[in-house]
Design an enzyme around this catalytic site. Structure first.
Site, PDB file in Angstrom:
ATOM      1  N   ASN A 142      -1.797   3.468  13.058  1.00 15.59           N
ATOM      2  CA  ASN A 142      -2.026   4.671  12.250  1.00 15.59           C
ATOM      3  C   ASN A 142      -3.367   4.579  11.508  1.00 15.59           C
ATOM      4  O   ASN A 142      -3.513   3.793  10.578  1.00 15.59           O
ATOM      5  CB  ASN A 142      -0.861   4.801  11.261  1.00 15.59           C
ATOM      6  CG  ASN A 142      -1.031   5.966  10.303  1.00 15.59           C
ATOM      7  OD1 ASN A 142      -1.948   6.788  10.458  1.00 15.59           O
ATOM      8  ND2 ASN A 142      -0.151   6.048   9.327  1.00 15.59           N
TER       9      ASN A 142
ATOM     10  N   HIS B 208      -6.737  -0.808   6.861  1.00 13.11           N
ATOM     11  CA  HIS B 208      -5.725   0.139   7.342  1.00 13.11           C
ATOM     12  C   HIS B 208      -5.573   1.318   6.364  1.00 13.11           C
ATOM     13  O   HIS B 208      -5.313   2.444   6.755  1.00 13.11           O
ATOM     14  CB  HIS B 208      -4.403  -0.607   7.512  1.00 13.11           C
ATOM     15  CG  HIS B 208      -3.205   0.266   7.555  1.00 13.11           C
ATOM     16  ND1 HIS B 208      -2.818   0.935   8.683  1.00 13.11           N
ATOM     17  CD2 HIS B 208      -2.317   0.616   6.585  1.00 13.11           C
ATOM     18  CE1 HIS B 208      -1.733   1.647   8.421  1.00 13.11           C
ATOM     19  NE2 HIS B 208      -1.406   1.464   7.153  1.00 13.11           N
TER      20      HIS B 208
ATOM     21  N   HIS C   4       0.847  -1.201   0.000  1.00 12.86           N
ATOM     22  CA  HIS C   4       0.000   0.000   0.000  1.00 12.86           C
ATOM     23  C   HIS C   4       0.879   1.246   0.000  1.00 12.86           C
ATOM     24  O   HIS C   4       2.089   1.149   0.222  1.00 12.86           O
ATOM     25  CB  HIS C   4      -1.037   0.025   1.136  1.00 12.86           C
ATOM     26  CG  HIS C   4      -0.480   0.153   2.519  1.00 12.86           C
ATOM     27  ND1 HIS C   4      -0.121  -0.940   3.267  1.00 12.86           N
ATOM     28  CD2 HIS C   4      -0.233   1.232   3.304  1.00 12.86           C
ATOM     29  CE1 HIS C   4       0.315  -0.538   4.453  1.00 12.86           C
ATOM     30  NE2 HIS C   4       0.268   0.780   4.499  1.00 12.86           N
TER      31      HIS C   4
ATOM     32  N   ASP D  91       6.265   3.188   5.116  1.00  7.13           N
ATOM     33  CA  ASP D  91       6.856   1.952   5.657  1.00  7.13           C
ATOM     34  C   ASP D  91       6.789   0.807   4.657  1.00  7.13           C
ATOM     35  O   ASP D  91       7.398  -0.244   4.855  1.00  7.13           O
ATOM     36  CB  ASP D  91       6.186   1.559   6.983  1.00  7.13           C
ATOM     37  CG  ASP D  91       4.685   1.386   6.865  1.00  7.13           C
ATOM     38  OD1 ASP D  91       4.093   1.951   5.929  1.00  7.13           O
ATOM     39  OD2 ASP D  91       4.094   0.686   7.705  1.00  7.13           O
TER      40      ASP D  91
ATOM     41  N   HIS E 120       2.136   3.761   1.698  1.00  9.91           N
ATOM     42  CA  HIS E 120       2.652   4.451   2.887  1.00  9.91           C
ATOM     43  C   HIS E 120       4.161   4.267   2.907  1.00  9.91           C
ATOM     44  O   HIS E 120       4.685   3.322   2.306  1.00  9.91           O
ATOM     45  CB  HIS E 120       2.038   3.873   4.166  1.00  9.91           C
ATOM     46  CG  HIS E 120       0.670   4.395   4.488  1.00  9.91           C
ATOM     47  ND1 HIS E 120      -0.178   3.759   5.355  1.00  9.91           N
ATOM     48  CD2 HIS E 120       0.012   5.515   4.060  1.00  9.91           C
ATOM     49  CE1 HIS E 120      -1.309   4.459   5.445  1.00  9.91           C
ATOM     50  NE2 HIS E 120      -1.224   5.514   4.660  1.00  9.91           N
TER      51      HIS E 120
HETATM   52 ZN   LIG Z   1       0.297   1.930   6.249  1.00 12.15          ZN
END
Ligand SMILES: [Zn+2]
Length: 258
Positions: free
Chosen positions: A207, A176, A113, A117, A115
């Site tokens: 998050n 998420h 995804h 990280d 993000h």
């Molecule tokens: Zn994430």
């Protein structure tokens, strides 16, 4: 009477000792509290099977340091990397470590995804002409967030074969993030849940900036019914385990103050 008291003390001592051991084993501290700055430290390697390793890096979120998991899948025709480490320098280290540790070429990367990280290191792969694959939605969000532009070739369900291994990606719906996908390794029955799935030691949902807490439960249930024979489940952060990580995620969603 004295004997009974001694026995009672013995039982109590044993009980406390057992509880401590049990707690330490089942619920390791999360996040870890290292003495040096772990964001600058090396990638950690965790072997799940001979051909599947977790690459673990560290990053910070809201002033706290967290570990983050990706996967390295080895085949006789090269390596597949699932998610980049949390920073670009960590990704450079990962790429070099893969070459020295396994003497194999990285064939492609999948990001689960948009993000940091999951995809902070995308450019490190792309400058070496290693393709980075994502869904169309992830590519769109990544572009908007300035995380680079992966190749949007993944569908709701896509399976790759590479030599003696194969990798399947599945989009179960939002959770998420709107675009989170999971990765299934049919040869080893390992499910990479990414950030859709919380570790057992996670006490909250993490998050939630881009989360969809209404749809998340249905998305996890879709993963549960699609991969009921998963033997290992790897979350985006924290310790790997079994399918109970998915049930734990649902518990956190149902009662966030669990
Ligand atoms: Zn994430």
């Amino acid at each position: 009477m004295r004997t009974n008291v001694s026995l009672l003390v013995l039982y109590l001592s044993f009980g406390i000792w057992f509880a401590q051991c049990h707690t330490a084993k089942e619920f390791p501290s999360y996040p870890p509290n290292p003495t040096t700055n772990p964001i600058d430290s090396s990638i950690e390697w965790i072997k799940i099977k001979e051909s599947v390793w977790i690459h673990k890096s560290f990053g910070s979120f809201q002033g706290k340091t967290y570990p983050s998991n990706g996967l390295v899948v080895l085949t006789n025709k090269g390596v597949v990397v699932i998610d980049t480490p949390w920073t670009e320098p960590q990704t450079e280290e990962l790429i070099q470590s893969i070459q020295t540790k396994f003497q194999k070429q990285i064939v492609f990367v999948i990001v689960t995804h948009a993000h940091d990280d999951r995809m902070a290191g995308v450019s490190s792969f792309q400058k070496r002409k290693i393709p980075v694959y994502s869904t169309q939605l992830t590519a769109k969000l990544a572009k908007e967030n300035g995380y680079g532009i992966p190749s949007p070739i993944l569908d709701i369900q896509t399976r790759f074969s590479l030599g003696n291994g194969s990798v399947e990606v599945f989009y179960p719906g939002p959770g998420h993030s709107p675009d989170n996908i999971v990765v299934w390794l049919p040869d080893t029955h390992i499910l990479f849940g990414g950030c859709l799935v919380k570790a057992l030691e996670a006490e909250d949902l993490g998050n939630l900036k881009d989360a969809n807490v209404v749809e998340w439960e249905s998305s996890v249930k879709r993963v549960l019914s699609r991969y009921p024979d998963a033997e290992v489940v790897v979350p985006g952060h924290g310790n790997w385990g079994k399918l109970d990580l998915l049930r734990h995620t649902i518990r956190l969603l149902i009662s966030p103050n669990h």
